[in-house]
Design an enzyme around this catalytic site. Structure first.
Site, PDB file in Angstrom:
ATOM      1  N   GLY A   1       1.446   3.360  -2.263  1.00  0.00           N
ATOM      2  CA  GLY A   1       1.438   4.633  -2.944  1.00  0.00           C
ATOM      3  C   GLY A   1       1.041   4.457  -4.389  1.00  0.00           C
ATOM      4  O   GLY A   1       0.728   3.360  -4.858  1.00  0.00           O
ATOM      5  N   VAL A   2       1.054   5.565  -5.136  1.00  0.00           N
ATOM      6  CA  VAL A   2       0.653   5.522  -6.535  1.00  0.00           C
ATOM      7  C   VAL A   2       1.883   5.445  -7.428  1.00  0.00           C
ATOM      8  O   VAL A   2       3.000   5.728  -7.007  1.00  0.00           O
ATOM      9  CB  VAL A   2      -0.191   6.760  -6.914  1.00  0.00           C
ATOM     10  N   GLY A   3       1.674   5.037  -8.662  1.00  0.00           N
ATOM     11  CA  GLY A   3       2.756   5.004  -9.634  1.00  0.00           C
ATOM     12  C   GLY A   3       2.984   3.624 -10.204  1.00  0.00           C
ATOM     13  O   GLY A   3       2.364   2.634  -9.786  1.00  0.00           O
TER      14      GLY A   3
ATOM     15  N   VAL B   1       5.637   1.579 -10.168  1.00  0.00           N
ATOM     16  CA  VAL B   1       6.250   0.551  -9.327  1.00  0.00           C
ATOM     17  C   VAL B   1       5.207  -0.020  -8.370  1.00  0.00           C
ATOM     18  O   VAL B   1       5.093  -1.250  -8.204  1.00  0.00           O
ATOM     19  CB  VAL B   1       7.448   1.118  -8.545  1.00  0.00           C
TER      20      VAL B   1
ATOM     21  N   GLU C   1      -4.530   4.902   0.989  1.00  0.00           N
ATOM     22  CA  GLU C   1      -5.002   6.240   0.594  1.00  0.00           C
ATOM     23  C   GLU C   1      -5.762   6.217  -0.714  1.00  0.00           C
ATOM     24  O   GLU C   1      -6.723   6.954  -0.900  1.00  0.00           O
ATOM     25  CB  GLU C   1      -3.816   7.189   0.405  1.00  0.00           C
TER      26      GLU C   1
ATOM     27  N   ILE D   1      12.410   9.177  -4.140  1.00  0.00           N
ATOM     28  CA  ILE D   1      13.323   9.748  -5.125  1.00  0.00           C
ATOM     29  C   ILE D   1      14.715   9.166  -4.925  1.00  0.00           C
ATOM     30  O   ILE D   1      15.385   8.780  -5.879  1.00  0.00           O
ATOM     31  CB  ILE D   1      13.337  11.281  -5.024  1.00  0.00           C
TER      32      ILE D   1
ATOM     33  N   GLY E   1       0.906  10.983   1.990  1.00  0.00           N
ATOM     34  CA  GLY E   1       0.647  10.208   3.188  1.00  0.00           C
ATOM     35  C   GLY E   1       1.742   9.232   3.534  1.00  0.00           C
ATOM     36  O   GLY E   1       1.598   8.451   4.485  1.00  0.00           O
TER      37      GLY E   1
END
Length: 504
Positions: A269-271, A273, A294, A364, A388
């Site tokens: 995923g993005v971000g 971390v 993705e 979260i 996704g």
């Protein structure tokens, strides 16, 4: 302005201003917008639409539209239209803060969806007719086919299903992107579906361009505007700790013979971390790896440049300005090692399962039994959306979720008795990682999961409270398969709402 990006004479005759193009869009239109993250989204026509909508509201007229996209977009689209109160319905993912506020205040109806399901759902038709598509492209070829830009997303579906098409030809997009894309036209609805012939992450099974009937194109707008992806800050100590725990786990899996030496295709995923985990792979001893994911973000590009990553398949290039320049400077080396696909392929559950992806996504919060909330703050306020992560989590070879153990300067524990909203059920979550440690929950019953998550992942400030809750649940719960105190399960969230802290 030079028109060298438009080689089709029929479409060259339809060049007009963004304001003129926006005037062709009627109120309540269902619009398929390009964009996946802040990459490859239209920038001029949405701004012109926002101005037109504000003028209409100033005259006391109602004017709002439905926005369908690939995933999130940029401020010129979601931000501008939300500020103008011009969005009545949005799907399938949003990260714009203005639009988020309007969604959480009830002013925008929002459908948060698994990204793999968007294109099939639109083809099924029950969402209604797609009135118009607004698509950013790098260029238009002589035959009317379209050179995609930095994202593919759902653009193939938007172009195919729209009654009319507006194109933004963006000179900022590097013409060397041509040939990097793989647009597969073999999907279909049941009973006509056939196997997708992709068996390796770097297989190419489609075409480099979008097919588009020139007769459907009602306007072409020329632009020169950058994507708005931001450079991520350096990983903080929590992100570095999470990355360390996760990399140690991957090395352990290799040593135990459960993963090959070069791992399996990575999804991230993005971000910050996620970026930290990918950055940590730079100094790992793994042979060249692959990615089936993705988005390609900054650290994944760095892995490609150093050769730690042999290839990367994605739906978009989510690169900050400096990383985008590195891509441009090294395009000859990277061009054939990056493959940009429609998200119905990048997120396809069967392909994820077949390739055996290692899925690494943020959250979260998680509860002690491994249920994960990745979308809602305190159960009711949407943050962004599931994106996704569900496509990958349920079908991955290993499903991993990460987060710092606390938020809001320690006021919130991200490990709670029960999540306030469930996006990923315990059966789909195998590994939890926080800065405190890692819980490998594979093969464990709920009670054993709970003990491991509390001990390994919870912050020391909250660990005694979680142990006390679990001990009492073991004595007082209605059932003991998944011990739960119904009167307290969400009390931590209510305490935060009431007092600003989950601490007692």
């Amino acid at each position: 302005m030079l028109h060298d990006r438009i080689a089709c004479p029929q479409l060259l005759s339809r060049v007009m201003s963004a304001d003129d193009a926006a005037s062709l869009i009627a109120p309540s239109s269902r619009i398929g917008m390009s964009g996946f993250t802040a990459a490859g989204y239209p920038k001029a026509v949405p701004l012109a639409m926002a101005r037109r909508i504000e003028d209409a509201h100033g005259r006391g007229e109602k004017f709002a539209v439905q926005i369908w996209s690939g995933a999130s977009t940029g401020p010129e689209l979601d931000g501008a239209l939300a500020k103008a109160d011009g969005i009545e319905f949005r799907m399938p993912y949003n990260s714009d803060p203005t639009a988020r506020d309007k969604i959480n205040s009830g002013k925008i109806e929002y459908l948060d969806m698994h990204l793999s399901q968007v294109a099939p759902m639109v083809w099924e038709g029950f969402l209604g007719t797609e009135d118009i598509a607004v698509i950013e492209v790098t260029g238009i070829r002589a035959d009317g086919s379209l050179i995609p830009s930095t994202s593919v997303g759902n653009n193939k579906t938007w172009i195919d299903r729209a009654q009319k098409v507006i194109l933004e030809v963006n000179r900022w997009q590097n013409p060397a992107l041509e040939g990097m894309h793989d647009i597969y036209y073999g999907t279909a609805l049941p009973p006509h579906r056939v196997p997708i012939p992709l068996v390796k992450p770097d297989d190419r099974i489609g075409e480099p361009w979008f097919r588009c009937d020139p007769d459907k194109v009602i306007a072409v707008v020329e632009t020169d505007a950058p994507d708005r992806n931001q450079t991520l800050p350096p990983p903080d100590t929590q992100a570095q700790a999470i990355a360390g725990h996760l990399l140690e786990f991957l090395h352990h899996e290799v040593s135990m013979g459960r993963l090959p030496s070069n791992l399996l295709p990575l999804q991230s995923g993005v971000g910050s971390v996620a970026n930290a985990v990918l950055a940590g792979l730079q100094t790992s001893s793994f042979p060249p790896m692959t990615a089936f994911t993705e988005v390609i973000q900054d650290s994944m590009l760095d892995l490609l440049l150093t050769g730690k990553l042999a290839s990367a398949s994605s739906a978009a290039l989510c690169l900050g300005p400096e990383a985008m320049q590195r891509l441009t400077d090294n395009m000859a080396e990277l061009h054939d090692r990056i493959i940009l696909r429609p998200q119905e392929i990048s997120n396809h559950p069967e392909l994820i399962r077949r390739l055996g992806c290692i899925a690494m996504n943020g959250m979260i919060e998680a509860d002690i039994y491994g249920n994960v909330n990745s979308t809602h703050v305190m159960g009711s306020r949407i943050m962004n959306g599931i994106g996704g992560s569900g496509d990958y989590a349920r079908n991955a070879y290993i499903s991993i979720f990460t987060a710092p153990s606390t938020a809001r300067n320690g006021a919130i524990s991200t490990i709670v008795p029960h999540v306030s909203h469930v996006d990923h059920i315990t059966q789909d979550v195998q590994v939890l990682v926080t800065d405190q440690g890692l819980a490998d929950m594979r093969g464990l019953s709920p009670k054993r999961r709970a003990s491991l998550v509390i001990e390994n992942c919870a912050h020391p400030d909250f660990r005694p409270l979680l142990k006390d809750y679990f001990d009492r649940a073991l004595r007082e719960s209605y059932g003991l398969q998944t011990p739960t105190l119904l009167s307290e399960a969400l009390s931590w969230h209510q305490r935060f709402i009431d007092s600003g802290s989950m601490h007692v």
